[in-house]
Design an enzyme around this catalytic site. Sequence first.
Site, PDB file in Angstrom:
ATOM      1  N   LYS A 237      -3.020  -2.232   6.600  1.00  0.00           N
ATOM      2  CA  LYS A 237      -3.936  -3.065   5.832  1.00  0.00           C
ATOM      3  C   LYS A 237      -5.382  -2.855   6.298  1.00  0.00           C
ATOM      4  CE  LYS A 237      -5.123  -7.789   5.122  1.00  0.00           C
ATOM      5  NZ  LYS A 237      -5.272  -9.008   5.859  1.00  0.00           N
TER       6      LYS A 237
ATOM      7  N   HIS B  55       4.031   1.313   2.343  1.00  0.00           N
ATOM      8  CA  HIS B  55       5.210   0.543   1.908  1.00  0.00           C
ATOM      9  C   HIS B  55       5.936   1.273   0.778  1.00  0.00           C
ATOM     10  CE1 HIS B  55       2.311  -2.767   3.218  1.00  0.00           C
ATOM     11  NE2 HIS B  55       3.241  -2.756   4.157  1.00  0.00           N
TER      12      HIS B  55
ATOM     13  N   HIS C 180      -1.028  -1.967  16.665  1.00  0.00           N
ATOM     14  CA  HIS C 180      -2.142  -2.518  15.880  1.00  0.00           C
ATOM     15  C   HIS C 180      -3.505  -2.312  16.524  1.00  0.00           C
ATOM     16  CE1 HIS C 180       1.303  -4.524  14.012  1.00  0.00           C
ATOM     17  NE2 HIS C 180       0.554  -4.498  12.926  1.00  0.00           N
TER      18      HIS C 180
ATOM     19  N   CYS D 164       2.238  -9.861  20.063  1.00  0.00           N
ATOM     20  CA  CYS D 164       1.394  -9.318  18.989  1.00  0.00           C
ATOM     21  C   CYS D 164       1.810  -9.967  17.679  1.00  0.00           C
ATOM     22  CB  CYS D 164       1.522  -7.796  18.886  1.00  0.00           C
ATOM     23  SG  CYS D 164       0.712  -7.166  17.383  1.00  0.00           S
TER      24      CYS D 164
ATOM     25  N   HIS E 257       0.843  -1.198   0.000  1.00  0.00           N
ATOM     26  CA  HIS E 257       0.000   0.000   0.000  1.00  0.00           C
ATOM     27  C   HIS E 257       0.876   1.245   0.000  1.00  0.00           C
ATOM     28  CE1 HIS E 257       0.730   0.489   4.311  1.00  0.00           C
ATOM     29  NE2 HIS E 257       0.208  -0.698   4.577  1.00  0.00           N
TER      30      HIS E 257
ATOM     31  N   CYS F  26       2.828  -7.430  14.913  1.00  0.00           N
ATOM     32  CA  CYS F  26       4.226  -6.956  15.017  1.00  0.00           C
ATOM     33  C   CYS F  26       5.201  -8.120  14.999  1.00  0.00           C
ATOM     34  CB  CYS F  26       4.464  -6.205  16.321  1.00  0.00           C
ATOM     35  SG  CYS F  26       3.554  -4.681  16.518  1.00  0.00           S
TER      36      CYS F  26
ATOM     37  N   CYS G  43      -2.248  -4.271  21.579  1.00  0.00           N
ATOM     38  CA  CYS G  43      -0.955  -3.823  21.053  1.00  0.00           C
ATOM     39  C   CYS G  43      -1.056  -2.325  20.747  1.00  0.00           C
ATOM     40  CB  CYS G  43      -0.640  -4.592  19.778  1.00  0.00           C
ATOM     41  SG  CYS G  43       0.612  -3.778  18.765  1.00  0.00           S
TER      42      CYS G  43
ATOM     43  N   LYS H 274      -1.804   5.061  11.981  1.00  0.00           N
ATOM     44  CA  LYS H 274      -0.884   4.609  10.941  1.00  0.00           C
ATOM     45  C   LYS H 274      -1.671   3.904   9.840  1.00  0.00           C
ATOM     46  CE  LYS H 274       2.752   1.187  10.274  1.00  0.00           C
ATOM     47  NZ  LYS H 274       2.591  -0.263  10.368  1.00  0.00           N
TER      48      LYS H 274
HETATM   49  N1  MSP Z   1       8.715  -7.525   7.716  1.00  0.00           N
HETATM   50  C1  MSP Z   1       8.927  -6.439   8.622  1.00  0.00           C
HETATM   51  C2  MSP Z   1      10.238  -5.737   8.325  1.00  0.00           C
HETATM   52  C3  MSP Z   1      11.467  -6.596   8.378  1.00  0.00           C
HETATM   53  S1  MSP Z   1      12.900  -5.708   7.964  1.00  0.00           S
HETATM   54  C4  MSP Z   1      14.148  -6.725   8.363  1.00  0.00           C
HETATM   55  C5  MSP Z   1       7.775  -5.463   8.495  1.00  0.00           C
HETATM   56  N2  MSP Z   1       7.117  -5.478   7.332  1.00  0.00           N
HETATM   57  S2  MSP Z   1       5.855  -4.562   6.954  1.00  0.00           S
HETATM   58  O1  MSP Z   1       5.300  -5.118   5.742  1.00  0.00           O
HETATM   59  O2  MSP Z   1       4.982  -4.413   8.059  1.00  0.00           O
HETATM   60  O3  MSP Z   1       6.461  -3.204   6.477  1.00  0.00           O
HETATM   61  C6  MSP Z   1       6.966  -2.329   7.357  1.00  0.00           C
HETATM   62  C7  MSP Z   1       7.489  -1.093   6.697  1.00  0.00           C
HETATM   63  O4  MSP Z   1       6.620  -0.572   5.688  1.00  0.00           O
HETATM   64  C8  MSP Z   1       7.549   0.002   7.725  1.00  0.00           C
HETATM   65  O5  MSP Z   1       8.660  -0.094   8.539  1.00  0.00           O
HETATM   66  C9  MSP Z   1       7.587   1.205   6.844  1.00  0.00           C
HETATM   67  O6  MSP Z   1       8.876   1.358   6.338  1.00  0.00           O
HETATM   68  C10 MSP Z   1       6.595   0.826   5.755  1.00  0.00           C
HETATM   69  N3  MSP Z   1       5.250   1.242   6.124  1.00  0.00           N
HETATM   70  C11 MSP Z   1       4.153   0.438   6.317  1.00  0.00           C
HETATM   71  N4  MSP Z   1       3.082   1.223   6.632  1.00  0.00           N
HETATM   72  C12 MSP Z   1       3.466   2.510   6.661  1.00  0.00           C
HETATM   73  C13 MSP Z   1       2.814   3.735   6.862  1.00  0.00           C
HETATM   74  N5  MSP Z   1       1.540   3.812   7.134  1.00  0.00           N
HETATM   75  N6  MSP Z   1       3.557   4.857   6.751  1.00  0.00           N
HETATM   76  C14 MSP Z   1       4.882   4.843   6.429  1.00  0.00           C
HETATM   77  N7  MSP Z   1       5.529   3.715   6.255  1.00  0.00           N
HETATM   78  C15 MSP Z   1       4.863   2.530   6.400  1.00  0.00           C
HETATM   79  O7  MSP Z   1       7.548  -4.721   9.407  1.00  0.00           O
END
Ligand code: MSP
Length: 539
Positions: A317, A32, A166, A138, A29, A141, A163, A314
């Site tokens: 999903k 990411h 979340h 969680c 999304h 997380c 959490c 934040k």
């Molecule tokens: N799989 C772990 C990361 C492992 S790294 C060794 C994870 N994945 S995640 O799919 O949840 O993606 C996390 C990352 O996506 C966040 O740290 C951030 O960089 C980005 N983001 C996800 N949602 C976000 C927002 N709403 N805003 C900004 N960045 C976001 O955690």
Amino acid sequence: MQTTGPQPAGAKKEYYVSTPIYYVNDAPHLGHAYTTVAGDVLSRWHRQRGEKVWFLTGTDEHGQKIMRTADANGVSPQEWCDKLVEEAWKPLWEHLEIANDDFIRTTEKRHTDRVQEFVQDLYDKGEIYKGGYEGPYCVGCEEYKLPGELLDGEGDFAGQKLCPVHKKPVEILKEENYFFKLSEYGDKLLARYEANPDFIQPESARNEVVNFVRQGLQDLSISRSTFDWGVPVPWDEKHVIYVWVDALLNYATAVGYNENPAKFESTFPANVHLVGKDILRFHAIIWPAMLMAQGLPLPGKVAANGWLMVGGEKMSKSNLTGIKPQDLTSHFGVDAYRWYFLRAIAFGQDGSFSWEDFSARYTSELANDYGNLASRVAAMVGKYFGGELPASAADGEAEQAIHGGLAKAVAEADRKIGEDLDFQGGILAIFDFVKQVNGYITEQEPWKVAKDTSDEGKARLATILYTAAESLRAVAVLLNPIMPDTSQKLWDSLGAEASLGTLADQRVQDAGTWGRLPAGMTVTKGAVLFPRLEEKPTA
Ligand code: MSP
């Protein structure tokens, strides 16, 4: 053990940038894409400096969260991951012109074998022991939480603990696990933060980590035994390695840890790990401690971006705006998309997305300020000089001011984007220069000068248009890491390639050197850089 300080001379050669590896429980999304675009811009900037760069992204495919999603969809976890990676993640990065050098998946053998070796090595060194743990976990997380961090549930969740990230109930887990002696690394980590004030960025994130470590670290549970979707613990296959230990190691396994010493030496450790602030502690505490335990060098910087927010939360999903990255790119274009989030939100701060804000900035900054400048200049060179770039006759005060403005923009953008990761500040520096050139044209009124057909008048007109075109040459270079397609269009319109070579070959360091664009080049009107926006689509 080398934990701080510079690398041995001649060892590390590549500027190595990473994004988090993303969970593939769902499609990517806006959040990411935000971190990934930032990583792409940073690495393109360093390539534009002529550095050797390694930009890594990938996917995190193990753990309970992925397993449950696959179960719910009636497929195996591996099938689920394969489908999401091929149909959703890789295509989006391609669409957004993400120029990553590698894409690591944690289910690949090149990763899992090395993860086992790393963990076995720690076990052999006495860094890992067997113990029991009970605590709130969680799954969102994939992390044990401290009781003090939890929120009290309300409404549907009344009476439960939630959490803080979340806002969902945690589960109480009780397991016999293997533990990494993280608690022994608190002082070493604090010394590292002290000696390297830039190690964690921004300052607020650094303070949070320092305070957390000062309170004392607990040992870290690094295995799970109640499910099997993970990398088996090599000495006890009833356990799988904790998904975060598995995931963090991607930064080493992807660049040849225990496999390709030459690649590893020249690339590892990362100069910058880009992460969202939600996963900062894993990168600024656990990851460096794992590296210290192995005697491996630590990364240069862990930079935390803020969150894209929806309704004060934040973006995730469960609370998506319903707007996909592709909905925005089909309306605003890929380049504007890459530009917008970095321009609108100070990196490190939270920010909200709004369609109206994007439209307003697109129209005023991209289409009016930048796009119009490019098309006006090309049109005037066409009209007054038959499309042949004239030579500048004599630079006066007004021209000197432009030269000075450009030098300032280059220096500021290079420092802010390339070093400070202040993308917003860097972009503003470039766009301030664009505004300055617009102001110059408004003041010089070349359309009036054109009416003066004397030699002096012609020379003046030539100087004005050369100055504007040469300014655009520099803008195309500076914006190339952010908006590569638009820069290419501008480069083509200036006819610059014939004498200066490809855009990728232009160095940021040279961008401010005045007079690079030779007179006589063929300037053409070219494609409109930022077409007028269509009506906002209705949902
Ligand atoms: N799989 C772990 C990361 C492992 S790294 C060794 C994870 N994945 S995640 O799919 O949840 O993606 C996390 C990352 O996506 C966040 O740290 C951030 O960089 C980005 N983001 C996800 N949602 C976000 C927002 N709403 N805003 C900004 N960045 C976001 O955690």
